[in-house]
Design an enzyme around this catalytic site. Structure first.
Site, PDB file in Angstrom:
ATOM      1  N   LYS A 280      37.673   9.791 -11.422  1.00  0.00           N
ATOM      2  CA  LYS A 280      39.097  10.144 -11.448  1.00  0.00           C
ATOM      3  C   LYS A 280      39.906   8.905 -11.059  1.00  0.00           C
ATOM      4  O   LYS A 280      39.557   8.217 -10.099  1.00  0.00           O
ATOM      5  CB  LYS A 280      39.337  11.279 -10.442  1.00  0.00           C
ATOM      6  N   GLU A 364      41.190  32.611  -7.446  1.00  0.00           N
ATOM      7  CA  GLU A 364      42.224  33.427  -6.808  1.00  0.00           C
ATOM      8  C   GLU A 364      41.781  34.873  -6.616  1.00  0.00           C
ATOM      9  O   GLU A 364      42.091  35.496  -5.587  1.00  0.00           O
ATOM     10  CB  GLU A 364      43.521  33.370  -7.633  1.00  0.00           C
ATOM     11  N   ARG A 392      46.966  35.997 -11.471  1.00  0.00           N
ATOM     12  CA  ARG A 392      45.592  36.230 -11.873  1.00  0.00           C
ATOM     13  C   ARG A 392      44.916  37.286 -10.994  1.00  0.00           C
ATOM     14  O   ARG A 392      43.964  37.933 -11.406  1.00  0.00           O
ATOM     15  CB  ARG A 392      44.869  34.894 -11.746  1.00  0.00           C
TER      16      ARG A 392
HETATM   17  C1  LIG Z   1      44.308  29.354 -11.674  1.00  0.00           C
HETATM   18  C2  LIG Z   1      44.673  27.982 -11.177  1.00  0.00           C
HETATM   19  N1  LIG Z   1      44.599  27.705  -9.859  1.00  0.00           N
HETATM   20  C3  LIG Z   1      44.937  26.474  -9.417  1.00  0.00           C
HETATM   21  C4  LIG Z   1      45.338  25.505 -10.280  1.00  0.00           C
HETATM   22  C5  LIG Z   1      45.787  24.152  -9.768  1.00  0.00           C
HETATM   23  N2  LIG Z   1      44.924  23.080 -10.293  1.00  0.00           N
HETATM   24  C6  LIG Z   1      45.302  22.322 -11.331  1.00  0.00           C
HETATM   25  S1  LIG Z   1      44.173  21.193 -11.755  1.00  0.00           S
HETATM   26  C7  LIG Z   1      43.157  21.667 -10.494  1.00  0.00           C
HETATM   27  C8  LIG Z   1      41.864  20.967 -10.251  1.00  0.00           C
HETATM   28  C9  LIG Z   1      41.131  20.761 -11.502  1.00  0.00           C
HETATM   29  O1  LIG Z   1      39.952  20.093 -11.222  1.00  0.00           O
HETATM   30  P1  LIG Z   1      38.930  19.833 -12.381  1.00  0.00           P
HETATM   31  O2  LIG Z   1      38.858  21.027 -13.266  1.00  0.00           O
HETATM   32  O3  LIG Z   1      37.669  19.352 -11.802  1.00  0.00           O
HETATM   33  O4  LIG Z   1      39.645  18.708 -13.251  1.00  0.00           O
HETATM   34  P2  LIG Z   1      40.045  17.222 -12.817  1.00  0.00           P
HETATM   35  O5  LIG Z   1      41.506  17.268 -12.450  1.00  0.00           O
HETATM   36  O6  LIG Z   1      39.184  16.805 -11.682  1.00  0.00           O
HETATM   37  O7  LIG Z   1      39.820  16.425 -14.034  1.00  0.00           O
HETATM   38  C10 LIG Z   1      43.718  22.729  -9.778  1.00  0.00           C
HETATM   39  C11 LIG Z   1      43.107  23.368  -8.606  1.00  0.00           C
HETATM   40  C12 LIG Z   1      45.408  25.837 -11.645  1.00  0.00           C
HETATM   41  N3  LIG Z   1      45.826  24.971 -12.562  1.00  0.00           N
HETATM   42  N4  LIG Z   1      45.061  27.066 -12.053  1.00  0.00           N
END
Ligand SMILES: Cc1ncc(C[n+]2csc(CCOP(=O)(O)OP(=O)(O)O)c2C)c(N)n1
Length: 632
Positions: A280, A364, A392
Site C-alpha cells: 500500500k 458490521e 448493512r
Molecule cells: C461496509 C463497509 N465498511 C467499512 C468501509 C470503510 N472502508 C473502506 S476501504 C476499507 C479497507 C479496505 O481494505 P482492503 O479491502 O484490504 O483494501 P485496501 O484499501 O487495503 O486496498 C474500509 C474498512 C467500507 N467501505 N464498507
C-alpha cells in the site's frame, strides 16, 4: 513527464506497449497519482499499491467486453487513468466531475458500482452466471483487498462460487492493511501464506526466471513453488476447500510475472484465486510510512505528505474522548468498531482501555450481534459505525438488539451529507430506517457538548439507542467536565417569543439554519420559536402539541432524506394530535445525492433557511391576510 500516460486513450493503447514501456507507464501513473490526489484528496495509498496489477489486468483482459469488479472501488483510480479518463483525472471527487468510486454511469469500463466493502465477489459471480446462461465467453475478474475477506458477504459468495460457475477470476490484493492494520484469523492466515521462507525463495526464483525467459519455464517454477509451499503450510487450502483453485502468492508489483500469470489464469476452466502481494502506498515514502493516514485523506503536500490540521476537534474526536471518560468511570463500557478505528477516532480511545476495545473487521452485521451478546452479560457496548455502513446491519438491529431490548449504543458518525465520497457514503437514511424499529431511541446533538450528554444518557438508558453526528467539526462547544443526562424524548426550546407565528424545529447540525430562519422571519415581522428537537425518536409530543396548537406554521429542518425523516415524524404527531397546522419540511429529496462540497450541495438542493423561507411564504401571506382581515 507523464509521456506514456498521456498517450493512453483506452486500454487498447496499453496492449501496444512493450514491457519496458509498461514499466515506464507505471512510473508515470505513480507520479500522476501522487501529484493529482495531493490537490483533490482521495484514496492515494490503495491506488499506489495496484498500479502494476491494474496495468497487467488491462494488458491481458479486454474491458468493457470483460468485466473488472473492484471491491469498495476506492482502488480504481489507475483503472480510470487507463480507460479514457486521464484528461479528467484532476477533477476526481470534484463536483460534477469524476467520482472517487466506480458508478456504472461514469464509464462503460465500470461494470459495478461500490463504496461499501465485500460486494465484489457476489457481483462478479452474478455476472459470471449471467454470462454462462447467455452462452457468453467474456471474462469476469473480481479484485478484492485482504480486508474484504473479513467480510461475511465475501464468504457467502465463496461458499457459492464453485457450485455456480466454472469460470471466474478472483484477485486477492493482499497488502496486509485494511484502513488500519487488517485484523482477525483471516489476516493471520494470509500472513502465514506469505511469510513462508521456502515459498519466498522459490517465488524469487520464479520471478527471476520469468524475467529471463518468460513462458513455460517460469510457469513450471511457479507451480513448483506453489506445490512446495502447499506441502508445508497448505497455501490456499482455505480457497481450495471452497472449490476454487488457488495460485500464488505472487509479487503484485512484478509486471512480467503478473502478465504471465493472468494470461495463464485466463485459460482456466475453473474458478481461480490469485493471491497478489502488494505494498500500500508504494512509491510514495510518506504513504509507505503512514499507511493508515494515506489510505484516504484530503489534500496534502506532494513532497512531504504534510496535511493541514483542522485546528478544531472533530465530532469523531469528541466522541472518542467522551467515550474514554465514560469508560474511565464505568467498567462495563466497551467500544466496538468494524474496521474503522481511524475514521471513528476510536484509536484515541484504544490506548486508554485496550481490553475494552474491539475491532471486528469489516463486519458490521457481526459487530452488532457481537455487541448484543456482550449486552446480555451486562456490558454496555458502544458500537461506532458510520450511518451509511450501519445500513448493512439493519436486521441485526431489529432482530438481535431491539427485539430483545438490549442496551447497545449505536454511535453513527457521518450522519448527514458526507460530501466528496458521494452517494455510497452519505448518511442520509438512518432516521428513517431506525424510526420504525420499536424500543430504540434516536438522538441528534446540536453540538459537541450535547453529543457527550447524549452518550451519557445512552449509557444510563436500559434499552437500545442511536446517536447520529456529522462528519468533521461542529460548532466548537467544549464538552463539560461532567456530562449530564437528558430526559428521554425531551426537546430543548432555544427561543420562544410567547406569541408565536412560526415554530422552527432544527435537528442537530441544522439548528444554526433554524436560528437564521428565525432572524429572517423577525425582519419580516413574524415571531418564531426555535426548538432543538434532540430526539428523532421518541419525538417530543408535548412540544409538538404546544407549538402546533399556538402557531400558524411549523418548519422542520434536517440533514436527512425527507421520506420517513424527522419532519415526517412531526407531521405524524400533528396528525395523531388532530392539529391541522401546515408544515414546511426541509431535507434531502427522494434521490441519491451526488458527490460534491457539502455547502454547494446544500445550496443546490435548498437545504437552508432561504429555501425554508421561500416555502413558508404562502403560509406567511395567509397569516398576514388573516391579521389584516381582523383589523379591517
Ligand atoms: C461496509 C463497509 N465498511 C467499512 C468501509 C470503510 N472502508 C473502506 S476501504 C476499507 C479497507 C479496505 O481494505 P482492503 O479491502 O484490504 O483494501 P485496501 O484499501 O487495503 O486496498 C474500509 C474498512 C467500507 N467501505 N464498507
Amino acid at each position: 513527464m507523464n509521456g506514456f500516460l498521456t498517450k493512453i486513450k483506452s486500454p487498447d493503447d496499453v496492449k501496444r506497449l512493450s514491457m519496458v514501456e509498461l514499466e515506464r507507464l507505471a512510473e508515470d501513473i505513480r507520479e500522476r497519482l501522487i501529484t493529482s490526489v495531493a490537490k483533490t484528496g482521495g484514496h492515494i495509498g490503495p491506488n499506489l499499491g495496484v498500479v502494476e496489477l491494474t496495468i497487467a489486468l488491462h494488458y491481458v483482459f479486454n474491458t468493457p467486453a470483460d468485466s473488472f469488479v473492484f471491491d469498495v472501488s476506492h482502488q480504481a483510480y489507475v483503472h480510470k487513468l487507463l480507460t479514457g479518463r486521464e484528461d479528467r483525472f484532476h477533477t476526481i471527487r470534484q463536483p460534477e466531475c469524476l467520482n472517487g468510486f466506480t458508478p456504472r454511469t461514469e464509464s462503460e469500463h465500470d461494470s459495478f458500482g461500490a463504496g461499501h466493502a465485500g460486494t465484489a465477489l457476489s457481483a462478479a459471480l452474478g455476472m459470471a452466471v449471467a454470462r454462462d446462461l447467455a452462452g457468453g465467453s467474456e471474462h469476469i475478474v473480481a479484485l478484492a483487498g485482504d480486508a474484504a475477506f473479513t467480510n461475511g458477504i465475501s464468504f457467502e459468495a465463496l461458499n457459492n462460487i464453485a457450485a455456480q460457475t466454472r469460470r471466474m477470476i478472483i484477485i486477492l490484493n493482499d497488502n496486509d492493511w485494511s484502513i488500519d492494520k487488517n485484523v482477525g484469523a483471516i489476516a493471520e492466515y494470509f500472513h502465514k501464506l506469505t511469510a513462508n521462507e521456502t515459498f519466498s525463495s522459490l517465488h524469487d526464483k520464479a520471478a527471476g526466471l520469468i524475467e529471463k525467459f518468460g513462458g513455460k519455464a517460469a510457469r513450471h517454477v511457479a507451480r513448483k513453488a506453489e506445490e512446495a509451499a502447499k506441502g508445508l503450510i497448505g497455501p490456499g487450502m482455505l480457497f481450495e476447500e471452497f472449490g476454487l483453485s488457488y495460485y500464488g502468492p505472487i509479487d503484485g508489483h512484478n509486471m512480467p510475472l503478473l502478465i504471465e500469470t493472468l494470461n495463464f489464469l485466463k485459460q482456466q476452466n475453473k474458478p481461480v484465486v490469485l493471491h497478489a502481494i502488494t505494498q500500500k502506498g508504494k512509491g510514495f515514502a510518506p504513504a509507505m510510512e503512514k499507511q493508515k493516514k494515506f489510505h484516504g485523506l484530503g489534500p496534502y503536500d506532494p513532497e512531504s505528505g504534510e496535511t493541514k490540521s483542522a485546528g478544531q476537534k472533530t465530532y469523531s474526536e469528541i466522541f472518542a474522548e467522551s467515550l474514554t471518560k465514560l469508560a474511565d468511570r464505568n467498567e462495563k463500557v466497551v467500544a466496538i468498531t468494524a474496521a474503522m478505528p481511524n475514521g471513528t477516532a476510536l484509536d484515541l480511545y484504544r490506548p486508554h482501555h485496550p481490553t475494552r476495545y474491539f475491532d471486528v473487521g469489516i463486519a458490521e452485521e457481526h459487530a452488532v450481534i457481537f455487541a448484543a451478546g456482550m449486552a446480555t452479560k451486562g456490558y454496555k457496548p458502544f458500537c461506532a459505525i458510520y450511518s451509511t455502513f450501519l445500513q448493512r446491519a439493519f436486521d441485526q438491529i431489529v432482530h438481535d438488539v431491539a427485539l430483545q431490548n438490549l442496551p447497545v449504543v449505536f454511535c453513527m458518525d457521518r450522519g448527514g451529507l458526507s460530501g466528496d465520497d458521494g452517494p455510497t457514503h452519505h448518511g442520509l437514511f438512518d432516521i428513517s430506517y431506525l424510526r420504525s424499529v420499536p424500543n430504540i431511541i434516536h438522538m441528534v446533538p446540536k453540538d459537541e457538548d450535547e453529543l457527550q450528554d447524549m452518550m451519557y444518557t445512552a449509557m444510563l438508558h436500559e434499552g437500545p439507542s442511536a446517536i447520529r453526528y456529522p462528519r468533521g467539526i461542529g460548532p466548537g462547544a467544549t464538552p463539560k467536565a461532567q456530562p449530564v443526562a437528558i430526559e428521554i424524548g425531551k426537546a430543548e426550546v432555544i427561543a420562544d417569543p410567547g406569541r408565536t407565528d412560526v415554530a422552527i424545529f432544527g435537528l442537530g447540525a441544522m439548528l444554526p439554519e433554524a436560528v437564521r430562519l428565525q432572524q429572517m422571519l423577525e425582519q419580516e415581522g413574524f415571531h418564531a420559536a426555535v426548538i432543538n428537537p434532540r430526539f428523532a425518536k421518541p419525538i417530543d409530543r408535548a412540544a409538538v402539541a404546544d407549538f402546533g396548537s399556538r402557531c400558524g406554521l411549523v418548519v422542520t429542518l434536517e440533514d436527512h432524506v425527507l421520506a420517513g425523516g424527522f419532519g415526517s415524524a412531526v407531521m405524524e404527531a400533528l396528525s395523531d394530535l388532530d392539529l391541522n397546522v401546515p408544515v414546511v419540511r426541509i431535507g434531502w429529496p427522494d434521490a441519491f445525492i451526488e458527490h460534491g462540497k457539502p455547502e454547494a450541495l446544500r445550496a443546490r438542493y435548498g437545504i437552508n433557511a432561504e429555501t425554508a423561507l421561500e416555502k413558508a411564504r404562502p403560509y406567511l401571506k395567509k397569516m398576514m391576510d388573516q391579521v389584516l382581515a381582523r383589523h379591517s
